[in-house]
Design a protein around this motif. Structure first.
Motif, PDB file in Angstrom:
ATOM      1  N   SER A 153       0.900  -1.177   0.205  1.00 53.95           N
ATOM      2  CA  SER A 153       0.100  -0.115  -0.081  1.00 53.95           C
ATOM      3  C   SER A 153       0.801   1.215  -0.001  1.00 53.95           C
ATOM      4  O   SER A 153       0.522   2.252  -0.616  1.00 53.95           O
ATOM      5  CB  SER A 153      -0.913   0.029   1.320  1.00 53.95           C
ATOM      6  OG  SER A 153      -1.562   1.176   1.278  1.00 53.95           O
ATOM      7  N   ASP A 154       1.950   1.552   0.899  1.00 54.75           N
ATOM      8  CA  ASP A 154       2.680   2.470   0.867  1.00 54.75           C
ATOM      9  C   ASP A 154       3.422   2.709  -0.433  1.00 54.75           C
ATOM     10  O   ASP A 154       3.605   3.921  -0.693  1.00 54.75           O
ATOM     11  CB  ASP A 154       3.812   2.302   1.999  1.00 54.75           C
ATOM     12  CG  ASP A 154       3.163   2.403   3.395  1.00 54.75           C
ATOM     13  OD1 ASP A 154       1.972   2.894   3.632  1.00 54.75           O
ATOM     14  OD2 ASP A 154       3.944   1.994   4.403  1.00 54.75           O
ATOM     15  N   SER A 155       3.873   1.878  -1.046  1.00 48.68           N
ATOM     16  CA  SER A 155       4.684   1.574  -2.240  1.00 48.68           C
ATOM     17  C   SER A 155       3.675   2.146  -3.550  1.00 48.68           C
ATOM     18  O   SER A 155       4.193   2.773  -4.523  1.00 48.68           O
ATOM     19  CB  SER A 155       5.132   0.416  -2.648  1.00 48.68           C
ATOM     20  OG  SER A 155       4.283  -0.512  -3.231  1.00 48.68           O
ATOM     21  N   SER A 156       2.432   2.040  -3.187  1.00 54.00           N
ATOM     22  CA  SER A 156       1.606   2.324  -4.385  1.00 54.00           C
ATOM     23  C   SER A 156       0.896   3.695  -4.055  1.00 54.00           C
ATOM     24  O   SER A 156      -0.124   4.198  -4.883  1.00 54.00           O
ATOM     25  CB  SER A 156       0.642   1.121  -4.851  1.00 54.00           C
ATOM     26  OG  SER A 156      -0.500   0.991  -3.536  1.00 54.00           O
ATOM     27  N   SER A 157       0.906   4.441  -3.002  1.00 58.56           N
ATOM     28  CA  SER A 157       0.358   5.588  -2.581  1.00 58.56           C
ATOM     29  C   SER A 157       0.741   6.776  -3.525  1.00 58.56           C
ATOM     30  O   SER A 157       1.628   6.856  -4.278  1.00 58.56           O
ATOM     31  CB  SER A 157       0.836   6.034  -1.138  1.00 58.56           C
ATOM     32  OG  SER A 157       2.182   6.487  -1.229  1.00 58.56           O
TER      33      SER A 157
ATOM     34  N   PHE B 123      -5.611  -2.763   3.443  1.00 58.36           N
ATOM     35  CA  PHE B 123      -4.683  -1.514   3.240  1.00 58.36           C
ATOM     36  C   PHE B 123      -5.234  -0.776   1.806  1.00 58.36           C
ATOM     37  O   PHE B 123      -5.399  -1.691   0.890  1.00 58.36           O
ATOM     38  CB  PHE B 123      -3.377  -1.763   3.257  1.00 58.36           C
ATOM     39  CG  PHE B 123      -2.873  -2.243   4.749  1.00 58.36           C
ATOM     40  CD1 PHE B 123      -2.505  -1.227   5.536  1.00 58.36           C
ATOM     41  CD2 PHE B 123      -2.977  -3.566   5.113  1.00 58.36           C
ATOM     42  CE1 PHE B 123      -2.081  -1.524   6.754  1.00 58.36           C
ATOM     43  CE2 PHE B 123      -2.590  -3.897   6.340  1.00 58.36           C
ATOM     44  CZ  PHE B 123      -2.186  -2.894   7.075  1.00 58.36           C
ATOM     45  N   PRO B 124      -5.431   0.498   1.996  1.00 55.26           N
ATOM     46  CA  PRO B 124      -5.829   0.987   0.474  1.00 55.26           C
ATOM     47  C   PRO B 124      -4.754   0.743  -0.672  1.00 55.26           C
ATOM     48  O   PRO B 124      -3.867   0.506  -0.485  1.00 55.26           O
ATOM     49  CB  PRO B 124      -5.900   2.452   0.749  1.00 55.26           C
ATOM     50  CG  PRO B 124      -5.961   2.605   2.563  1.00 55.26           C
ATOM     51  CD  PRO B 124      -5.177   1.534   2.848  1.00 55.26           C
ATOM     52  N   GLY B 125      -5.412   0.414  -1.869  1.00 52.61           N
ATOM     53  CA  GLY B 125      -4.604   0.354  -3.004  1.00 52.61           C
ATOM     54  C   GLY B 125      -4.128  -1.419  -3.200  1.00 52.61           C
ATOM     55  O   GLY B 125      -3.371  -1.456  -3.926  1.00 52.61           O
ATOM     56  N   VAL B 126      -4.484  -2.014  -2.309  1.00 54.59           N
ATOM     57  CA  VAL B 126      -3.977  -3.419  -2.211  1.00 54.59           C
ATOM     58  C   VAL B 126      -5.132  -4.279  -2.714  1.00 54.59           C
ATOM     59  O   VAL B 126      -6.188  -4.304  -2.216  1.00 54.59           O
ATOM     60  CB  VAL B 126      -3.728  -4.250  -0.640  1.00 54.59           C
ATOM     61  CG1 VAL B 126      -3.392  -5.579  -0.844  1.00 54.59           C
ATOM     62  CG2 VAL B 126      -2.368  -3.306  -0.183  1.00 54.59           C
ATOM     63  N   PHE B 127      -4.772  -5.266  -3.790  1.00 52.58           N
ATOM     64  CA  PHE B 127      -5.910  -5.939  -4.129  1.00 52.58           C
ATOM     65  C   PHE B 127      -5.217  -7.387  -4.038  1.00 52.58           C
ATOM     66  O   PHE B 127      -4.656  -8.013  -5.161  1.00 52.58           O
ATOM     67  CB  PHE B 127      -6.149  -5.707  -5.762  1.00 52.58           C
ATOM     68  CG  PHE B 127      -6.227  -4.180  -5.794  1.00 52.58           C
ATOM     69  CD1 PHE B 127      -7.215  -3.627  -5.209  1.00 52.58           C
ATOM     70  CD2 PHE B 127      -5.759  -3.441  -6.791  1.00 52.58           C
ATOM     71  CE1 PHE B 127      -7.555  -2.162  -5.283  1.00 52.58           C
ATOM     72  CE2 PHE B 127      -5.830  -2.136  -6.795  1.00 52.58           C
ATOM     73  CZ  PHE B 127      -6.757  -1.362  -6.165  1.00 52.58           C
ATOM     74  N   ALA B 128      -5.432  -7.974  -3.170  1.00 54.09           N
ATOM     75  CA  ALA B 128      -4.930  -9.302  -2.853  1.00 54.09           C
ATOM     76  C   ALA B 128      -6.092 -10.580  -3.186  1.00 54.09           C
ATOM     77  O   ALA B 128      -7.397 -10.219  -2.937  1.00 54.09           O
ATOM     78  CB  ALA B 128      -4.745  -9.672  -1.483  1.00 54.09           C
ATOM     79  N   ALA B 129      -5.584 -11.409  -4.040  1.00 53.03           N
ATOM     80  CA  ALA B 129      -6.650 -12.294  -4.478  1.00 53.03           C
ATOM     81  C   ALA B 129      -5.904 -13.866  -4.032  1.00 53.03           C
ATOM     82  O   ALA B 129      -5.034 -14.067  -4.413  1.00 53.03           O
ATOM     83  CB  ALA B 129      -6.543 -12.408  -6.091  1.00 53.03           C
ATOM     84  N   THR B 130      -6.867 -14.617  -3.661  1.00 52.34           N
ATOM     85  CA  THR B 130      -6.537 -16.067  -3.281  1.00 52.34           C
ATOM     86  C   THR B 130      -6.722 -16.946  -4.514  1.00 52.34           C
ATOM     87  O   THR B 130      -7.872 -16.944  -5.056  1.00 52.34           O
ATOM     88  CB  THR B 130      -7.447 -16.670  -2.293  1.00 52.34           C
ATOM     89  OG1 THR B 130      -7.415 -15.946  -0.967  1.00 52.34           O
ATOM     90  CG2 THR B 130      -7.096 -18.120  -1.963  1.00 52.34           C
ATOM     91  N   CYS B 131      -5.668 -17.416  -4.955  1.00 53.65           N
ATOM     92  CA  CYS B 131      -5.549 -18.234  -6.295  1.00 53.65           C
ATOM     93  C   CYS B 131      -5.296 -19.749  -6.094  1.00 53.65           C
ATOM     94  O   CYS B 131      -4.063 -20.099  -5.564  1.00 53.65           O
ATOM     95  CB  CYS B 131      -4.703 -17.461  -7.283  1.00 53.65           C
ATOM     96  SG  CYS B 131      -5.095 -15.749  -7.762  1.00 53.65           S
TER      97      CYS B 131
END
Length: 312
Positions: A60-64, A91-99
């Protein structure tokens, strides 16, 4: 997909972590990533919620928007892959996907631009996980995927996905602070007029007889000893100030929410430590009679503060 095209979709760095149930699988995937010359920061093993939260926070911090970094993604593993996904996604901007298979990974990258891959340590073999990871690494956003029958997305869907890419990171951001102070709302967008007799002060009369006003003073401002023909009540809205009531030989250190009444005729001086705003009301019309000059007030206040600092 050609090797050059695949390399173009790959992140410059991956931050990885797992719990005890996903540790072995995470280690295998970290080794595979390093064999591809992808930079990996392995945060090790902890509880599924704390390790996933740390990976999510770092991504998230890296993509702020305030300080965007080159493409940095995350890799998390636990027993099911669900728990780490849930906590990374806080966290904002995080798009975690269980695959759990390559189709999941292709859909997650194509539709959601997933930047954190979550895998299951108890239901996925290392060989399958490597295939899932490679698919996730090599699938560009908006590419054909099982959800599109492996065909290019129609123009209207591509437009929707473009808008989603802008709108999705805003989800989870702190809501704007709404000013609920009724007094502050009274003077919002109104210009306060300088108080010519006292540098750093400004005032807006809200009502006449009985009179009420909204007053601001800049940090460091001083009101020399003075008195009024009226008593006045005030409430501090913002900032910090000290009031010396010389008639009563008392001092009041005031901050947000504090109330003070000064009787008519009481001589008092004031020091503002921060930009300060307060609401004040009194009977009659405004008057002010000085009992000392500004330099005397400053020197006296400096000595008093040195002997007894304010208690906030």
């Amino acid at each position: 997909m050609a090797d050059s095209d695949a390399a173009a979709t790959r992140p410059v760095k991956i931050i990885a972590g797992a719990d005890a149930f996903g540790c072995s699988l995470k280690d295998a995937l970290v080794s595979h990533l390093r064999s591809l010359n992808i930079d990996v920061e392995d945060l090790g093993t902890s509880s599924y919620y704390s390790i996933a939260a740390e990976v999510g926070r770092r991504v998230s911090d890296s993509s702020s928007s305030s300080s965007p970094s080159p493409d940095i993604r995350g890799l998390v593993a636990c027993g099911t892959g669900a728990g780490v996904s849930i906590f990374a996604n806080k966290f904002p901007g995080v798009f975690a996907a269980t695959c759990l298979n390559p189709s999941d990974a292709r859909n997650a990258r194509s539709i959601n631009n997933s930047n954190v891959l979550a895998v299951s340590g108890t239901s996925t073999s290392p060989e399958s996980a490597v295939e899932i990871l490679d698919t996730w690494l090599n699938t560009p956003f908006k590419s054909p995927c099982p959800a599109s029958d492996n065909k290019p997305w129609p123009d209207e869907i591509q437009s929707f996905l473009d808008n989603a890419l802008v709108e999705m990171p805003k989800i989870g951001e702190a809501a704007p602070v709404v000013d609920t102070c009724a007094v502050c709302c009274l003077v919002k967008n109104r210009e306060l007029n300088p108080i010519d007799m006292i540098p750093g002060g400004s005032m807006k009369i809200l009502r006449e007889t009985p009179t009420s006003a909204f007053v601001k003073f800049k940090a460091g401002s001083v009101e020399p000893a003075h008195h009024h023909t009226f008593g006045h009540d005030l409430v501090v809205i913002e900032g910090k100030k000290s009031v010396w009531n010389l008639s009563k030989k008392e001092r009041y250190d005031l901050t947000v929410g504090d109330y003070l009444f000064t009787p008519p005729g009481d001589v008092h001086r004031v020091k503002y430590y921060e930009d300060t705003e307060f609401f004040i009301k009194w009977d009659g019309h405004w008057d002010m009679f000085f009992d000392e000059d500004l330099d005397t007030a400053r020197n006296t206040i400096d000595k008093e503060i040195a002997d007894k600092p304010p208690e906030f």
